[in-house]
Design a protein around this motif. Structure first.
Motif, mmCIF file in Angstrom:
data_model
loop_
_atom_site.group_PDB
_atom_site.id
_atom_site.type_symbol
_atom_site.label_atom_id
_atom_site.label_comp_id
_atom_site.label_asym_id
_atom_site.label_seq_id
_atom_site.Cartn_x
_atom_site.Cartn_y
_atom_site.Cartn_z
ATOM 1 N N GLY A 145 -3.260 1.633 0.493
ATOM 2 C CA GLY A 145 -2.372 1.821 -0.643
ATOM 3 C C GLY A 145 -2.902 2.722 -1.730
ATOM 4 N N VAL A 183 -1.685 0.312 4.426
ATOM 5 C CA VAL A 183 -1.064 -0.558 3.428
ATOM 6 C C VAL A 183 -1.998 -1.693 3.020
ATOM 7 N N SER A 184 -1.557 -2.476 2.025
ATOM 8 C CA SER A 184 -2.193 -3.709 1.543
ATOM 9 C C SER A 184 -3.191 -3.452 0.416
ATOM 10 N N SER A 189 1.660 0.156 -1.867
ATOM 11 C CA SER A 189 1.696 0.216 -0.402
ATOM 12 C C SER A 189 2.943 0.941 0.089
ATOM 13 N N MET A 190 4.089 0.684 -0.544
ATOM 14 C CA MET A 190 5.336 1.320 -0.102
ATOM 15 C C MET A 190 5.261 2.836 -0.269
ATOM 16 N N TRP A 220 -0.103 -7.686 7.839
ATOM 17 C CA TRP A 220 0.255 -7.142 6.534
ATOM 18 C C TRP A 220 0.981 -8.170 5.672
ATOM 19 N N LEU A 225 1.807 -6.181 0.358
ATOM 20 C CA LEU A 225 3.053 -5.525 0.739
ATOM 21 C C LEU A 225 4.194 -6.528 0.873
ATOM 22 N N LYS A 226 3.892 -7.763 1.271
ATOM 23 C CA LYS A 226 4.930 -8.781 1.416
ATOM 24 C C LYS A 226 5.644 -9.019 0.089
ATOM 25 N N GLU A 228 5.555 -7.139 -2.564
ATOM 26 C CA GLU A 228 6.133 -5.880 -3.001
ATOM 27 C C GLU A 228 7.537 -5.698 -2.432
#
Length: 469
Positions: A145, A183-184, A189-190, A220, A225-226, A228
């Motif tokens: 990220g 990510v993470s 992350s997005m 993940w 990210l979850k 987010e």
């Protein structure tokens, strides 16, 4: 007096009509669609309007949380009205479209997944790159990220003539590889995943993104990210974790490993790039797909689907993994470095690890402060291949510096050892049976090995052992 009253009434009616018209337009006005990351200028502009140094809500560097940042994206009546106004102004050409949005992120996931699945990129597979002597192979380690850092890296690649302003690789012989864990552990992350997907869309044959453990088996979802997605993409999906299905679908189109052959007609020596080390994943047993690796293909990039039972028939040609780039289990083995570190030999292969995420989390946990990537420069013989680390300390207002070493020996450019690592340690035969990790978040304790060479780069000082995995 009567005339003045009539005039005022007419004015009120006009104002009321205008307000009603504006209200009606706002009701039907769409939310503004984003331009997306299509140029380096877009990336730089978005990086400027976002704060790179968002702090975690907790001191946990394994699973940092950024809810206090994400809550700024929870829709309110004011933000919805603002979005409608921007959408209306965009429609009439008075407002520039946003640079990025979760809607654009979703369209990227769906479009790229469909394209890759149509080409057979799904499940467990590997890819092989056949470079030329004119090739440059750019490799990024874990980015986790680090959006702003990656923007600076891509900008540097433009300066080096590797990519152009439109994010396109300038030569069909150049390749960009992301080693996974994109990510993470970051509030971005997005955006970081979106940037990598933009590069893949612009360069479908020259940008390769590997599965790391954060792209495997829903790992993940144990990280930032979850949350987010639950906040920023809540309007896009009715799933408990919005877009989780789309994210998993895209991750399933990523390869387990990339093999790079020599730049000559000799196709029995290879570089392997994978999250796992040799012998850690039963699918990545080169003896089982030796014919695929050693057969010269017409395309510069070819792929092969893998199965647990895979075993190519007939006598297998020898395969020598000269070099491996792999992930590092940082809670167990991490030593501070500046983006590139020479590891103990892995089953006779020279082993390197790369790190590319100078985020606040990694600065705190591992004292890591460097924008970093490497460029591999092919030669007629693997002994002459070179690796150049480009890095810069994010705490200093300086440009990237470049340090070049021989890829196999790890010695500085111009200093040739009497023997290479391959000559000092004969490669071990690939194992007939290996035991993969049961879960990507589990860690394998390293087997102590005495490496014949000192680390290529001097470590920076640290006060404690890192915690990040």
């Amino acid at each position: 007096m009567k005339k003045s009253f009539v005039q005022k009434s007419r004015l009120y009616l006009i104002v009321l009509a205008v307000l009603i018209s504006i209200g009606a337009l706002l009701m039907v006005a769409p939310q503004p669609s984003a331009i997306g990351f299509t140029t380096i200028d877009d990336l730089v502009a978005y990086a400027k309007i976002t704060d790179e140094n968002i702090k975690s809500d907790t001191d946990d560097t394994i699973k940092p949380q950024f809810y206090n940042y994400y809550k700024n994206f929870i829709p309110t009546w004011r933000s919805r009205l603002q979005g409608k106004i921007i959408g209306l102004l965009t429609c009439v050409g008075l407002q520039r479209r946003p640079l990025w949005s979760p809607d654009f992120f979703k369209s990227q996931l769906n479009g790229l997944s469909a394209l890759r699945e149509s080409k057979g990129y799904k499940g467990d597979f590997i890819c092989k790159i056949a470079p030329t002597l004119q090739s440059k192979i750019i490799v990024f380690g874990n980015t986790q990220g680090a959006f702003h850092s990656l923007v600076r890296d891509i900008t540097k690649l433009k300066e080096l003539g590797i990519v152009d302003t439109s994010l396109k690789v300038t030569s069909p012989d150049h390749f960009i590889v992301f080693m996974g864990d994109v990510v993470s552990r970051s509030p971005y992350s997005m955006e970081t995943l979106s940037l990598v997907m933009s590069l893949m869309q612009a360069n479908p044959h020259n940008v390769l993104y590997l599965k790391g453990n954060h792209e495997t088996a829903d790992y993940w979802q144990e990280h930032s990210l979850k949350v987010e997605l639950q906040i920023r993409a809540a309007h896009l999906s009715s799933e408990t974790v919005p877009l989780a299905t789309d994210v998993d679908k895209f991750f399933s189109t990523l390869p387990l490993a990339i093999y790079i052959s020599n730049a000559t007609d000799t196709h029995q020596e290879f570089i392997r790039i994978s999250d796992s080390g040799r012998g850690q994943n039963s699918l990545l047993n080169e003896h089982r797909f030796a014919k695929f690796l050693t057969t010269k293909a017409g395309n510069k990039v070819t792929c092969l689907q893998l199965t647990e039972q895979q075993n190519e028939h007939g006598e297998q040609p020898p395969v020598d993994i000269k070099v491996i780039f792999k992930g590092e289990k940082k809670r167990e083995t991490f030593q501070p470095h500046t983006g590139l570190r020479l590891l103990p030999s892995d089953m006779g292969s020279t082993a390197w690890t790369i790190l590319s995420c100078p985020t606040p989390v990694y600065q705190k946990a591992l004292n890591f402060f460097y924008d970093a990537f490497v460029i591999l420069t092919p030669a007629a013989q693997f002994d002459d291949w070179k690796i150049t680390l480009y890095n810069r300390n994010v705490l200093e207002n300086k440009d990237f510096t470049a340090s070049t070493l021989y890829l196999i020996s790890g010695t500085q450019e111009g200093v040739r050892p009497p023997k290479t690592i391959a000559q000092q340690q004969a490669p071990s035969a690939p194992p007939t049976e290996t035991t993969p990790q049961e879960h990507p978040s589990q860690e394998t304790k390293p087997v102590p090995q005495q490496h014949p060479l000192k680390p290529a780069f001097e470590p920076i000082e640290t006060s404690k052992k890192g915690e990040v995995a």
